[in-house]
Design a protein around this motif. Structure first.
Motif, short mmCIF file in Angstrom:
data_model
loop_
_atom_site.label_atom_id
_atom_site.label_comp_id
_atom_site.label_asym_id
_atom_site.label_seq_id
_atom_site.Cartn_x
_atom_site.Cartn_y
_atom_site.Cartn_z
N PHE A 1 -13.39 21.23 -1.23
CA PHE A 1 -12.63 22.08 -0.32
C PHE A 1 -12.42 23.48 -0.87
O PHE A 1 -12.07 24.41 -0.12
CB PHE A 1 -11.27 21.44 -0.02
CG PHE A 1 -10.25 21.62 -1.11
CD1 PHE A 1 -9.37 22.70 -1.10
CD2 PHE A 1 -10.17 20.73 -2.17
CE1 PHE A 1 -8.44 22.88 -2.12
CE2 PHE A 1 -9.25 20.89 -3.17
CZ PHE A 1 -8.38 21.98 -3.16
N LYS A 2 -12.65 23.66 -2.17
CA LYS A 2 -12.40 24.97 -2.78
C LYS A 2 -13.29 26.06 -2.18
O LYS A 2 -13.00 27.25 -2.32
CB LYS A 2 -12.61 24.90 -4.29
CG LYS A 2 -11.67 23.91 -5.01
CD LYS A 2 -10.29 24.46 -5.15
CE LYS A 2 -9.31 23.50 -5.82
NZ LYS A 2 -9.75 22.92 -7.07
N ARG B 1 -13.47 26.85 0.84
CA ARG B 1 -12.66 27.57 1.83
C ARG B 1 -11.96 28.76 1.17
O ARG B 1 -12.00 29.90 1.66
CB ARG B 1 -11.62 26.64 2.44
CG ARG B 1 -12.18 25.50 3.24
CD ARG B 1 -11.07 24.66 3.87
NE ARG B 1 -11.59 23.51 4.57
CZ ARG B 1 -12.05 23.53 5.82
NH1 ARG B 1 -12.05 24.67 6.48
NH2 ARG B 1 -12.50 22.43 6.39
N HIS C 1 -7.36 30.35 -7.90
CA HIS C 1 -7.04 29.41 -6.84
C HIS C 1 -5.59 28.97 -6.90
O HIS C 1 -5.10 28.35 -5.95
CB HIS C 1 -7.96 28.18 -6.91
CG HIS C 1 -7.79 27.32 -8.12
ND1 HIS C 1 -8.17 27.74 -9.37
CD2 HIS C 1 -7.27 26.08 -8.28
CE1 HIS C 1 -7.91 26.77 -10.24
NE2 HIS C 1 -7.35 25.77 -9.61
N THR D 1 -3.22 23.78 -4.03
CA THR D 1 -4.12 24.69 -3.33
C THR D 1 -4.40 24.24 -1.91
O THR D 1 -4.38 25.04 -0.97
CB THR D 1 -5.45 24.83 -4.11
OG1 THR D 1 -5.16 25.05 -5.49
CG2 THR D 1 -6.25 26.00 -3.58
N LEU D 2 -4.67 22.96 -1.71
CA LEU D 2 -4.87 22.45 -0.36
C LEU D 2 -3.55 22.05 0.28
O LEU D 2 -3.35 22.25 1.48
CB LEU D 2 -5.84 21.27 -0.37
CG LEU D 2 -6.23 20.72 1.01
CD1 LEU D 2 -6.81 21.82 1.90
CD2 LEU D 2 -7.22 19.56 0.88
N THR E 1 -7.77 28.03 2.34
CA THR E 1 -7.54 26.58 2.45
C THR E 1 -6.73 26.23 3.69
O THR E 1 -6.82 25.10 4.19
CB THR E 1 -6.85 26.03 1.19
OG1 THR E 1 -5.59 26.70 0.97
CG2 THR E 1 -7.73 26.20 -0.04
N GLU F 1 -14.04 16.80 3.21
CA GLU F 1 -14.07 18.11 2.55
C GLU F 1 -15.09 18.17 1.41
O GLU F 1 -15.45 19.24 0.96
CB GLU F 1 -12.68 18.46 2.03
CG GLU F 1 -11.67 18.77 3.12
CD GLU F 1 -12.00 20.07 3.83
OE1 GLU F 1 -11.65 21.14 3.30
OE2 GLU F 1 -12.63 20.01 4.91
N THR G 1 -11.51 15.32 -0.90
CA THR G 1 -11.58 16.73 -1.32
C THR G 1 -12.77 17.13 -2.16
O THR G 1 -13.13 18.31 -2.20
CB THR G 1 -10.30 17.07 -2.12
OG1 THR G 1 -10.11 16.06 -3.12
CG2 THR G 1 -9.09 17.12 -1.20
#
Length: 354
Positions: free
Chosen positions: A89-90, A92, A183, A220-221, A193, A81, A350
């Motif tokens: 990954f943020k 997404r 987020h 968040t993930l 996410t 990610e 991540t």
């Protein structure tokens, strides 16, 4: 429409950013496709999974479809990610939350972040032609602040704790400074996410792993993975939901401490600053996801984080400290029995090294 995750009150999509009872809001329903999966172009970012997403606008910088790579030294597979456009990954969630901002007619978005989420929101806002205002800790890493500033966003440093940064941003939102693209609070971010789960399943020919491991701060993930795998099962695209295991930083580990990974008396893990969250607003939902997936959470020390980051770097995975908590926790998960010998495990890496 949005609905309260606690008292079931319903609200329009644009406002407010939380229920009057103080709880987070979610979409009233999860969109689901009405057909079985077909081939994906893999060129549309998270929007390859538009049938699972509740917004009609689209914003993309080429996020998504990060590689799954065998990691035999960890007896796992890594989801990379950190190879997203802004490095985490943020992206997404930023793609979908900014699309939601366009859907509801917002022209200025606000976010509070220690770094990665702020950069992602600022970058996708710039892509969409929206103004952005990002609240960061005064102690935020200078390199991350400069990257946010280069997007054209206004960066507002806030002295004090991470909670003080959030409070300053919320105060600005309440005073009409802009739309809260959070987020931690905005359900549109979690819709984005969740696409990590859709990709993992697609990359594995719709067979889900036994477990997925990810760092856990605001969730968040973690919650995105839970919601994504649940939606896949509801759509009939898969037939199971993996165990979802979260890793927290010692001293900032409210979920792990409840789950039996006590950090009493241990020095706080100041390295893993991306998960320095002591009271996640969606804590109740995180605990529910742990229960529903037979998941767990553990707290990781600074020493273990530093060692694991070096080990990952030596293997070619150049990640930030927060990310290293996920692989650092694998031995403890195995010792505790949350992971068994031979389990098929995916670990989300991540965020990348600065």
């Amino acid at each position: 429409m949005r609905t309260c995750s606690v008292c079931d009150r319903e609200y329009p999509r644009k406002e407010p950013w939380q229920c009057s009872c103080g709880a987070p809001l979610d979409y009233v329903s999860q969109p689901l496709p009405d057909s079985q999966p077909g081939p994906f172009s893999r060129t549309s970012g998270v929007w390859d999974f538009a049938d699972f997403l509740p917004m009609s606008e689209r914003v993309s910088l080429g996020e998504g479809w990060t590689p799954l790579v065998d990691a035999p030294g960890w007896d796992a597979t890594f989801k990379l990610e950190y190879l997203h456009p802004t490095g985490s990954f943020k992206d997404r969630g930023a793609a979908t939350v900014i699309a939601e901002a366009l859907d509801v007619g917002a022209d200025r978005v606000l976010e509070d972040s220690s770094g990665n989420a702020g950069l992602a929101v600022a970058s996708y806002a710039a892509r969409a032609g929206l103004d952005a205002e990002i609240y960061v800790p005064a102690s935020a890493k200078e390199a991350k602040v400069r990257r946010i500033e280069r997007t054209g966003a206004d960066v507002l440093p806030v002295e004090g704790s991470r909670e003080a940064v959030t409070a300053a941003c919320i105060d600005a939102v309440e005073n009409g400074a802009g739309w809260y693209a959070s987020h931690a609070w905005n359900p549109a971010f979690f819709a984005g996410t969740a696409t990590a789960a859709y990709e993992i399943a697609a990359q594995r020919d719709w067979n889900v792993p036994d477990a997925v491991v990810t760092p856990l701060g605001h969730g968040t993930l973690y919650l995105g993975l839970y919601r994504g795998f649940r939606a896949l099962e509801q759509a009939g695209w898969t037939d199971a939901i993996p165990r979802i295991l979260g890793t927290q930083a010692v001293g900032y580990s409210p979920i792990a401490d409840e789950d039996g990974s006590s950090s009493d008396g241990a020095a706080a893990n100041e390295l893993a600053d991306g998960i320095h969250i002591r009271d996640p607003p969606r804590g109740r939902q995180i605990r529910h996801a742990i229960d529903e997936t037979d998941g767990a959470a553990v707290a990781v020390s600074a020493a273990a984080t530093a060692r694991e980051r070096e080990r990952l770097g030596a293997a070619g995975f150049h990640v930030e400290p927060t990310c290293a908590t996920a692989t650092a926790a694998l031995p403890e998960f195995r010792e505790r029995g949350e992971l068994q010998d031979g389990d098929d495990v995916v670990v989300a890496l991540t965020g990348r090294n600065d």
